[in-house]
Scaffold this motif. Structure first.
Motif, short mmCIF file in Angstrom:
data_model
loop_
_atom_site.label_atom_id
_atom_site.label_comp_id
_atom_site.label_asym_id
_atom_site.label_seq_id
_atom_site.Cartn_x
_atom_site.Cartn_y
_atom_site.Cartn_z
N PHE A 18 0.84 -1.20 0.00
CA PHE A 18 0.00 0.00 0.00
C PHE A 18 0.87 1.24 0.00
O PHE A 18 1.65 1.45 0.92
CB PHE A 18 -0.89 -0.04 1.25
CG PHE A 18 -1.63 1.24 1.52
CD1 PHE A 18 -2.58 1.73 0.66
CD2 PHE A 18 -1.37 1.96 2.70
CE1 PHE A 18 -3.26 2.92 0.94
CE2 PHE A 18 -2.04 3.13 2.99
CZ PHE A 18 -2.99 3.61 2.10
N GLY A 19 0.74 2.06 -1.05
CA GLY A 19 1.45 3.32 -1.11
C GLY A 19 0.65 4.43 -0.46
O GLY A 19 -0.51 4.65 -0.82
N GLY A 20 1.23 5.14 0.48
CA GLY A 20 0.48 6.05 1.34
C GLY A 20 0.38 7.49 0.89
O GLY A 20 0.02 8.35 1.70
N ILE A 21 0.67 7.79 -0.39
CA ILE A 21 0.53 9.18 -0.84
C ILE A 21 -0.92 9.61 -1.00
O ILE A 21 -1.34 10.63 -0.44
CB ILE A 21 1.31 9.41 -2.16
CG1 ILE A 21 2.82 9.37 -1.91
CG2 ILE A 21 0.93 10.76 -2.78
CD1 ILE A 21 3.66 9.57 -3.16
N PRO A 22 -1.77 8.88 -1.75
CA PRO A 22 -3.11 9.40 -2.07
C PRO A 22 -4.06 9.56 -0.89
O PRO A 22 -5.03 10.31 -0.99
CB PRO A 22 -3.66 8.36 -3.06
CG PRO A 22 -2.46 7.72 -3.64
CD PRO A 22 -1.48 7.67 -2.52
N ILE A 23 -3.80 8.89 0.24
CA ILE A 23 -4.75 9.02 1.35
C ILE A 23 -4.73 10.42 1.95
O ILE A 23 -5.59 10.75 2.77
CB ILE A 23 -4.52 7.97 2.46
CG1 ILE A 23 -3.11 8.08 3.04
CG2 ILE A 23 -4.82 6.58 1.96
CD1 ILE A 23 -2.94 7.32 4.34
N GLN A 24 -3.78 11.24 1.53
CA GLN A 24 -3.82 12.65 1.95
C GLN A 24 -5.11 13.32 1.48
O GLN A 24 -5.52 14.35 2.02
CB GLN A 24 -2.62 13.40 1.36
CG GLN A 24 -1.27 12.90 1.85
CD GLN A 24 -0.13 13.59 1.12
OE1 GLN A 24 0.23 14.71 1.45
NE2 GLN A 24 0.45 12.93 0.13
N TYR A 52 4.80 13.03 3.64
CA TYR A 52 3.46 12.90 3.06
C TYR A 52 2.39 13.52 3.98
O TYR A 52 1.35 12.92 4.24
CB TYR A 52 3.12 11.43 2.82
CG TYR A 52 4.00 10.69 1.85
CD1 TYR A 52 4.92 11.33 1.04
CD2 TYR A 52 3.92 9.30 1.76
CE1 TYR A 52 5.73 10.63 0.16
CE2 TYR A 52 4.72 8.59 0.87
CZ TYR A 52 5.63 9.25 0.08
OH TYR A 52 6.43 8.54 -0.79
N THR A 53 2.64 14.70 4.46
CA THR A 53 1.74 15.46 5.34
C THR A 53 1.05 14.55 6.36
O THR A 53 1.68 14.10 7.30
CB THR A 53 0.72 16.27 4.51
OG1 THR A 53 -0.12 15.41 3.76
CG2 THR A 53 1.43 17.24 3.57
N VAL A 215 5.38 -4.31 -4.96
CA VAL A 215 4.95 -3.13 -5.70
C VAL A 215 3.96 -2.37 -4.82
O VAL A 215 3.12 -2.99 -4.16
CB VAL A 215 4.33 -3.51 -7.06
CG1 VAL A 215 3.15 -4.46 -6.90
CG2 VAL A 215 3.90 -2.27 -7.83
N ILE A 216 4.07 -1.04 -4.80
CA ILE A 216 3.26 -0.27 -3.84
C ILE A 216 2.43 0.81 -4.54
O ILE A 216 2.72 2.01 -4.41
CB ILE A 216 4.12 0.35 -2.72
CG1 ILE A 216 5.31 1.14 -3.31
CG2 ILE A 216 4.63 -0.73 -1.78
CD1 ILE A 216 6.05 1.98 -2.27
N PRO A 217 1.38 0.42 -5.26
CA PRO A 217 0.52 1.44 -5.85
C PRO A 217 -0.17 2.28 -4.79
O PRO A 217 -0.57 1.76 -3.74
CB PRO A 217 -0.51 0.62 -6.64
CG PRO A 217 -0.54 -0.71 -5.93
CD PRO A 217 0.87 -0.94 -5.47
N GLY A 218 -0.31 3.57 -5.06
CA GLY A 218 -1.05 4.42 -4.14
C GLY A 218 -2.53 4.17 -4.26
O GLY A 218 -3.06 3.97 -5.36
N MET A 219 -3.22 4.14 -3.12
CA MET A 219 -4.65 3.84 -3.11
C MET A 219 -5.36 4.69 -2.08
O MET A 219 -4.80 4.98 -1.03
CB MET A 219 -4.89 2.35 -2.81
CG MET A 219 -4.34 1.41 -3.85
SD MET A 219 -4.50 -0.34 -3.39
CE MET A 219 -3.14 -0.53 -2.24
N ALA A 220 -6.61 5.06 -2.40
CA ALA A 220 -7.42 5.82 -1.45
C ALA A 220 -8.84 5.27 -1.37
O ALA A 220 -9.61 5.71 -0.51
CB ALA A 220 -7.46 7.28 -1.84
#
Length: 335
Positions: A18-24, A52-53, A215-220
């Motif tokens: 889990f990529g943690g960018i988009p949950i912003q 990532y804020t 692989v770590i796609p960003g997900m929200a």
């Protein structure tokens, strides 16, 4: 879901993380819902970063009661011992945990890497935290192949994170060396920062490479989680049709996509061209305007400083219209 051993760490992790960018873009409750769905589906690797804020805080909220189901990774751009020690403590507080499985040196330049490993550098804090048990393992992330290659020779580096996707293959040989050296390889930007629209195709490509550990796609959203998991769980060989589609993606993006190879440097006026394009991409494709502009503000020379000399363009192996793209970035970023 397939599971792999993350190199020297010995950690057993799901092939997709889990990529943690988009949950912003969402909130704590949305993150909690997403993490619980991941736990139920057997996805156990989480990536975040100090930069990532609110990502670490949201993840920490979502992990309440299920922390033991995940391998938790984050990263810091601190280069000194004092700053890195402070960031580790902040991350522990944000995640509401007493240990972080993997802490990474986040995207250092060659000069910054010298600082990290030198006297009073960030590595000293990481080693002390590892000895104390507050972090389990140490890794490094990079966008530069030169830094990637150097990291392969550093004995404290247990994992390396680098972009790899249908259109960014500059690290392919180095990824293979990771496997040979038992260094876990974490693939970031599998959709090229959102430039590749067909997520299933993009993830199928990455997962077809046995040297990629995770692989770590960003997900929200749950929908994204389900789609990405289906793609990563499909172990069938790539079809001729899929390969043809990949060629088409390369053709479409080939004239309009920065691979961050840095061959365009040095800029006459000192613009860090790959970084400008990287930060602008977060605004243009991820819809993370505030965060993108905050990161862009750290650049000493902005896109608007371009004098149009054109010296960068003949150096670009992908023939990008760099001057025109810088104008767009300057307009989007406001300077």
């Amino acid at each position: 879901m397939e599971y792999r051993t993350l190199g020297k760490t010995g950690l057993k992790i799901s092939r997709m993380g889990f990529g943690g960018i988009p949950i912003q873009k969402i909130d704590e409750e949305g993150t909690k819902k997403l993490l619980h769905a991941m736990a139920e589906k057997g996805i156990n690797y989480i990536d975040s970063a100090r930069g990532y804020t609110v990502s670490e805080q949201y993840i920490g909220y979502g992990l309440e009661g299920i922390r033991d189901k995940f391998v938790l990774a984050t990263k810091s751009m601190s280069r000194t011992k004092e700053a890195m020690a402070a960031d580790i403590e902040t991350s522990l507080g944000n995640f509401r945990t007493d240990y972080i499985d993997l802490y990474q040196v986040h995207n250092p330049s060659m000069e910054q890497l010298d600082q990290v490993i030198g006297e009073g550098g960030a590595l000293e804090a990481l080693m002390e935290a590892k000895a104390a048990g507050t972090i389990g393992h140490i890794g490094l992330t990079a966008h530069s192949t030169a830094v990637f290659e150097r990291a392969l020779e550093l004995d404290w580096v247990e994992t390396i994170m680098f972009p790899y996707n249908i259109v960014e293959q500059q690290g392919a040989e180095l990824i293979h060396k990771c496997a040979e050296k038992n260094i876990g390889f974490i693939d970031m930007k599998p959709l090229a920062g959102g430039a590749i629209e067909d997520g299933t195709l993009a993830l199928r490509y990455v997962c077809s490479n046995p040297d990629v550990t995770v692989v770590i796609p960003g997900m929200a959203e749950i929908r994204e989680l389900d789609e990405n998991m289906a793609a990563c769980s499909n172990a069938a060989p790539l079809t001729e049709e899929e390969l043809a589609k990949m060629d088409k993606v390369r053709e479409q993006l080939g004239n309009d996509f920065c691979r961050r190879c840095n061959y365009c440097a040095p800029c006459t006026v000192g613009i860090n061209i790959p970084s400008v394009f990287l930060f602008a991409g977060y605004l243009q494709r991820y819809d993370l305007a505030d965060w993108a502009k905050e990161r862009y503000s750290t650049l000493k020379v902005k896109a608007s400083a371009c004098i149009g000399c054109g010296k960068c363009e003949p150096r670009c192996p992908y023939h990008l219209p760099i001057r025109e793209k810088l104008k767009v970035c300057a307009k989007d970023m406001g300077e």
